[in-house]
Scaffold this motif. Sequence first.
Motif, PDB file in Angstrom:
ATOM      1  N   LEU A 124      -4.788 -53.435 -16.320  1.00  0.00           N
ATOM      2  CA  LEU A 124      -5.798 -53.615 -17.526  1.00  0.00           C
ATOM      3  C   LEU A 124      -6.913 -53.906 -17.118  1.00  0.00           C
ATOM      4  CD1 LEU A 124      -3.245 -55.287 -20.188  1.00  0.00           C
ATOM      5  CD2 LEU A 124      -4.188 -52.909 -20.296  1.00  0.00           C
ATOM      6  N   ALA A 125      -7.234 -54.803 -15.988  1.00  0.00           N
ATOM      7  CA  ALA A 125      -8.404 -55.109 -15.394  1.00  0.00           C
ATOM      8  C   ALA A 125      -9.103 -53.932 -14.548  1.00  0.00           C
ATOM      9  CB  ALA A 125      -8.205 -56.465 -14.806  1.00  0.00           C
ATOM     10  N   GLY A 126      -8.311 -53.050 -14.152  1.00  0.00           N
ATOM     11  CA  GLY A 126      -8.904 -51.906 -13.262  1.00  0.00           C
ATOM     12  C   GLY A 126      -8.615 -52.173 -11.946  1.00  0.00           C
ATOM     13  N   ASN A 127      -7.632 -51.353 -11.220  1.00  0.00           N
ATOM     14  CA  ASN A 127      -7.620 -51.510  -9.822  1.00  0.00           C
ATOM     15  C   ASN A 127      -7.860 -50.102  -9.064  1.00  0.00           C
ATOM     16  OD1 ASN A 127      -5.280 -49.950 -10.434  1.00  0.00           O
ATOM     17  ND2 ASN A 127      -3.695 -51.560 -10.320  1.00  0.00           N
ATOM     18  N   ASP A 128      -7.111 -49.848  -7.915  1.00  0.00           N
ATOM     19  CA  ASP A 128      -7.450 -48.593  -7.068  1.00  0.00           C
ATOM     20  C   ASP A 128      -6.833 -47.607  -7.826  1.00  0.00           C
ATOM     21  OD1 ASP A 128      -8.936 -49.997  -5.115  1.00  0.00           O
ATOM     22  OD2 ASP A 128      -7.279 -50.415  -3.970  1.00  0.00           O
ATOM     23  N   TYR A 129      -5.813 -47.532  -8.603  1.00  0.00           N
ATOM     24  CA  TYR A 129      -5.064 -46.717  -9.132  1.00  0.00           C
ATOM     25  C   TYR A 129      -5.254 -46.128 -10.376  1.00  0.00           C
ATOM     26  CZ  TYR A 129      -2.692 -48.628  -5.288  1.00  0.00           C
ATOM     27  OH  TYR A 129      -2.392 -49.339  -4.064  1.00  0.00           O
ATOM     28  N   VAL A 130      -6.048 -46.935 -11.317  1.00  0.00           N
ATOM     29  CA  VAL A 130      -6.137 -46.900 -12.884  1.00  0.00           C
ATOM     30  C   VAL A 130      -7.438 -47.722 -13.288  1.00  0.00           C
ATOM     31  CG1 VAL A 130      -4.701 -48.554 -13.514  1.00  0.00           C
ATOM     32  CG2 VAL A 130      -5.320 -46.743 -15.131  1.00  0.00           C
ATOM     33  N   LYS A 131      -8.312 -47.080 -13.977  1.00  0.00           N
ATOM     34  CA  LYS A 131      -9.316 -47.631 -14.742  1.00  0.00           C
ATOM     35  C   LYS A 131      -9.533 -47.177 -16.250  1.00  0.00           C
ATOM     36  CE  LYS A 131     -12.320 -49.202 -10.752  1.00  0.00           C
ATOM     37  NZ  LYS A 131     -11.069 -49.144  -9.804  1.00  0.00           N
ATOM     38  N   LEU A 132      -9.395 -48.010 -16.934  1.00  0.00           N
ATOM     39  CA  LEU A 132      -9.502 -47.754 -18.358  1.00  0.00           C
ATOM     40  C   LEU A 132     -10.753 -47.076 -18.869  1.00  0.00           C
ATOM     41  CD1 LEU A 132      -7.893 -50.709 -20.266  1.00  0.00           C
ATOM     42  CD2 LEU A 132      -6.659 -48.456 -19.685  1.00  0.00           C
ATOM     43  N   GLN A 133     -11.933 -47.628 -18.342  1.00  0.00           N
ATOM     44  CA  GLN A 133     -13.170 -46.984 -18.409  1.00  0.00           C
ATOM     45  C   GLN A 133     -13.226 -45.321 -18.072  1.00  0.00           C
ATOM     46  OE1 GLN A 133     -12.609 -49.753 -16.830  1.00  0.00           O
ATOM     47  NE2 GLN A 133     -14.086 -51.473 -17.447  1.00  0.00           N
ATOM     48  N   GLU A 171       5.092 -54.902 -23.552  1.00  0.00           N
ATOM     49  CA  GLU A 171       4.736 -55.636 -24.776  1.00  0.00           C
ATOM     50  C   GLU A 171       3.273 -55.778 -24.872  1.00  0.00           C
ATOM     51  OE1 GLU A 171       5.543 -59.799 -27.424  1.00  0.00           O
ATOM     52  OE2 GLU A 171       6.212 -59.588 -25.257  1.00  0.00           O
ATOM     53  N   ALA A 172       2.881 -55.890 -23.781  1.00  0.00           N
ATOM     54  CA  ALA A 172       1.344 -56.219 -23.321  1.00  0.00           C
ATOM     55  C   ALA A 172       0.662 -54.827 -23.512  1.00  0.00           C
ATOM     56  CB  ALA A 172       0.747 -56.993 -22.216  1.00  0.00           C
ATOM     57  N   PHE A 173       1.052 -53.697 -22.893  1.00  0.00           N
ATOM     58  CA  PHE A 173       0.303 -52.573 -23.041  1.00  0.00           C
ATOM     59  C   PHE A 173       0.578 -52.081 -24.453  1.00  0.00           C
ATOM     60  CE2 PHE A 173       1.685 -51.622 -18.373  1.00  0.00           C
ATOM     61  CZ  PHE A 173       0.694 -52.414 -17.914  1.00  0.00           C
ATOM     62  N   LYS A 174       1.587 -52.266 -25.161  1.00  0.00           N
ATOM     63  CA  LYS A 174       1.620 -51.633 -26.594  1.00  0.00           C
ATOM     64  C   LYS A 174       0.496 -52.246 -27.289  1.00  0.00           C
ATOM     65  CE  LYS A 174       6.537 -50.189 -26.834  1.00  0.00           C
ATOM     66  NZ  LYS A 174       7.568 -50.410 -27.537  1.00  0.00           N
ATOM     67  N   ALA A 175       0.343 -53.653 -27.067  1.00  0.00           N
ATOM     68  CA  ALA A 175      -0.689 -54.449 -27.802  1.00  0.00           C
ATOM     69  C   ALA A 175      -2.271 -53.873 -27.508  1.00  0.00           C
ATOM     70  CB  ALA A 175      -0.632 -55.840 -27.611  1.00  0.00           C
ATOM     71  N   ALA A 176      -2.248 -53.563 -26.254  1.00  0.00           N
ATOM     72  CA  ALA A 176      -3.485 -53.209 -25.538  1.00  0.00           C
ATOM     73  C   ALA A 176      -4.109 -51.797 -26.274  1.00  0.00           C
ATOM     74  CB  ALA A 176      -3.411 -53.006 -24.291  1.00  0.00           C
ATOM     75  N   LEU A 177      -3.016 -51.059 -26.537  1.00  0.00           N
ATOM     76  CA  LEU A 177      -3.285 -49.599 -27.024  1.00  0.00           C
ATOM     77  C   LEU A 177      -3.552 -49.870 -28.532  1.00  0.00           C
ATOM     78  CD1 LEU A 177      -0.317 -47.405 -25.587  1.00  0.00           C
ATOM     79  CD2 LEU A 177      -2.661 -47.275 -25.072  1.00  0.00           C
ATOM     80  N   GLY A 178      -2.864 -50.860 -29.292  1.00  0.00           N
ATOM     81  CA  GLY A 178      -3.485 -51.050 -30.636  1.00  0.00           C
ATOM     82  C   GLY A 178      -4.832 -51.347 -30.868  1.00  0.00           C
ATOM     83  N   LEU A 179      -5.615 -52.147 -29.792  1.00  0.00           N
ATOM     84  CA  LEU A 179      -6.905 -52.320 -29.713  1.00  0.00           C
ATOM     85  C   LEU A 179      -7.545 -51.085 -29.650  1.00  0.00           C
ATOM     86  CD1 LEU A 179      -6.853 -55.365 -27.593  1.00  0.00           C
ATOM     87  CD2 LEU A 179      -6.924 -55.263 -29.811  1.00  0.00           C
ATOM     88  N   LEU A 180      -7.294 -50.056 -29.155  1.00  0.00           N
ATOM     89  CA  LEU A 180      -7.987 -48.619 -29.005  1.00  0.00           C
ATOM     90  C   LEU A 180      -7.668 -47.794 -30.244  1.00  0.00           C
ATOM     91  CD1 LEU A 180      -7.029 -48.345 -25.305  1.00  0.00           C
ATOM     92  CD2 LEU A 180      -8.975 -48.804 -26.104  1.00  0.00           C
ATOM     93  N   VAL A 191      -3.312 -42.917 -21.622  1.00  0.00           N
ATOM     94  CA  VAL A 191      -3.441 -44.234 -20.959  1.00  0.00           C
ATOM     95  C   VAL A 191      -2.097 -45.235 -20.779  1.00  0.00           C
ATOM     96  CG1 VAL A 191      -4.555 -46.364 -21.764  1.00  0.00           C
ATOM     97  CG2 VAL A 191      -5.710 -44.599 -22.435  1.00  0.00           C
ATOM     98  N   MET A 192      -1.215 -44.901 -21.394  1.00  0.00           N
ATOM     99  CA  MET A 192      -0.235 -45.662 -21.203  1.00  0.00           C
ATOM    100  C   MET A 192       0.446 -45.068 -19.811  1.00  0.00           C
ATOM    101  SD  MET A 192       2.281 -47.993 -22.362  1.00  0.00           S
ATOM    102  CE  MET A 192       2.248 -48.140 -23.778  1.00  0.00           C
ATOM    103  N   GLU A 193       0.325 -43.828 -19.663  1.00  0.00           N
ATOM    104  CA  GLU A 193       0.950 -43.455 -18.380  1.00  0.00           C
ATOM    105  C   GLU A 193       0.294 -43.905 -17.213  1.00  0.00           C
ATOM    106  OE1 GLU A 193       1.625 -39.054 -16.172  1.00  0.00           O
ATOM    107  OE2 GLU A 193       1.069 -39.068 -18.103  1.00  0.00           O
ATOM    108  N   GLY A 194      -1.200 -43.968 -17.278  1.00  0.00           N
ATOM    109  CA  GLY A 194      -2.034 -44.607 -16.286  1.00  0.00           C
ATOM    110  C   GLY A 194      -1.849 -46.070 -16.007  1.00  0.00           C
ATOM    111  N   LEU A 195      -1.463 -46.828 -16.942  1.00  0.00           N
ATOM    112  CA  LEU A 195      -1.306 -48.220 -17.052  1.00  0.00           C
ATOM    113  C   LEU A 195       0.372 -48.715 -16.150  1.00  0.00           C
ATOM    114  CD1 LEU A 195      -2.446 -49.558 -20.348  1.00  0.00           C
ATOM    115  CD2 LEU A 195      -3.377 -49.893 -18.267  1.00  0.00           C
ATOM    116  N   ASN A 196       1.132 -47.803 -16.658  1.00  0.00           N
ATOM    117  CA  ASN A 196       2.495 -47.935 -15.821  1.00  0.00           C
ATOM    118  C   ASN A 196       2.527 -47.447 -14.528  1.00  0.00           C
ATOM    119  OD1 ASN A 196       4.073 -48.820 -18.196  1.00  0.00           O
ATOM    120  ND2 ASN A 196       4.478 -46.760 -18.976  1.00  0.00           N
ATOM    121  N   LEU A 197       1.632 -46.581 -14.084  1.00  0.00           N
ATOM    122  CA  LEU A 197       1.605 -45.843 -12.846  1.00  0.00           C
ATOM    123  C   LEU A 197       0.710 -47.073 -11.936  1.00  0.00           C
ATOM    124  CD1 LEU A 197       1.508 -43.831 -10.499  1.00  0.00           C
ATOM    125  CD2 LEU A 197      -0.822 -42.908 -11.362  1.00  0.00           C
TER     126      LEU A 197
END
Length: 593
Positions: A124-133, A171-180, A191-197
């Motif tokens: 969720l913070a963003g690492n080498d593999y996924v960045k929400l921005q 549970e946290a990922f589903k709540a994060a999608l609710g903020l989008l 986005v969910m696929e990227g977070l899981n990866l």
Amino acid sequence: MDRLQKAHQAAKESRQENVLPQMASLVFRQTLARLEVPMAQYYAEADQEIAALAKEWQCPVLSNDSDFFIFDLPGGLLPISHFHWEVVKRNDSQSYIPSKIYYSSRFCIVFEIEPQLLPAFAALAGNDYVKLQRMNAFIRWAQFAPAVNGKSPQRLKGLLCWLKNYKQPEEAFKAALGLLEELSEEKKAEVMEGLNLGMEEYQLPPSSLKRFFIEGVAPPFPPWEVKPVKGCTFILIKMAGWVLLPLMRAQLNANVLHVLLFKSINLSCPVGRADFPSAHLTSRPIRQVMYRLLLGKGKKLRVCENDREGLELKSFPVKPAASGVPKELELKSLNQVEPSVRLQVLLEALGMPEASLEGLQPHLRLLVAVTCFWLQRAEPKPDEKLLKALLLGISHGDSLRRRAALKREKKPLKLQLDTDVLHSFNQWQGCLRQSVILNQLLGSPLPEPQIARCYEGTLVHRLVHMLRTEQKLKTFLESEPWVMREYHSMLNIVQRLHFEEASPRARVKQWELEPIKDLTTTLKDLFHPYEEDEVSSAFQVHEDLCLDDMLSVRTRYRSKERSSRCDNLIMARKQECRGQFLTSRFRSDPGSH
């Protein structure tokens, strides 16, 4: 761009910018090998492999990579930035450097989150593999952090406060999608696929390095798919079997793998002015031979060299070498080719006749061959003082100690960085580095020189300054006779080959110096047969450092002073043999340089 800017500013303003030297990784590898520290160079991103091995061995990881704050490491993490390198302490008979150690379990206790949520936090913070921005998914995490003492809330602190409400990542990922709320369902699924990866990268498989360290067996090369051209299907890369073990042992440079997989290479950004051409242009012909050995020959075959042009990073397509490599040499069987053939490929790439290296110590041969290549290819052409400073540094075999000795002099020298000299030595280092890589690929037909012992940048820059300002080189000229003989041998070879490439006019100029050389020979005869080797070496080095003119002018003065100073002629001669007059009184004539 940041690296290019820092390298430019460091050269322009003569200041520290924490830019790694070109040779840093090579010196590090050689140092580990010299200290007999087991090492592995993994085929791809190594974070998972390092963490898996550390977990199995219950030992800490030493790194500055933030990903290791997330991995479950029972032995903890030792951040390099938290070592107090200058504070050496003692405990009984042992010395140690104090540091700090980090445990992910304590981090979870402090911030009151479940340990299994740490990978979700990283994703969720963003690492080498996924960045929400990058997926146009923006969440203002700072809104969940309480303000402290009027300061603005911090993004990561807000994310940690928000995660306290959840037990599992899903549970946290589903709540994060609710903020989008503004995103479509299709985009939310992406986005969910990227977070899981991003979270999966922190799940540790069994270590594939354990068997390598215990049994010396290289792990199998992972399935590797590369998309060479936009629109083409992915292709599976197959690696020549013999390459794997040298790669894993770091006996082959990682650039070899990068060229094989991606047909590209990333070139370093050494300290240098951006308005100068890239120093890597000089060593390109050496890399082209490497490309030919790795990829073969094809009309449309190109390797993209990622290098700078000014302050811009650009990609330059480069052809493999068209000649200099026998047709029958292929990567899959390169390790089975006769050593003499592999040696000829290396020397052909450097334009060096094998016979010219005879008589040199084995560890000097690659250095001399590279220096000859550099003199022929570098632009602008290096002058004689740069060459002599370089060879003086090499011949002493321990540049770091020699630099320390110069620092201890009564009048320490303050140098302003000469960017022209810097550019020239950058070209030499680039040639040496690429030659070492090519030499490794060819199975080391020439011994690999120990870089830390033969080259130290601050030292050679200082030597250039001393030669140009006619300062005495007492610290260097009072070395062991074998050191001076080594220097003289290298200089003779380099100059001879250089004059063979030079114009007839240059040869005439060399011929005009012969009477002075004859006089120097006469001077050496005065001291025969007392300590012949030492006298010969001392005079040769002084001659090479352009003291010939002063020797011819002061001969009669020295003879008169010698006879009046000491009745014992033999003792006087021996004193002069040891260079007591040469190192303390002789000054070089500016015109002789």
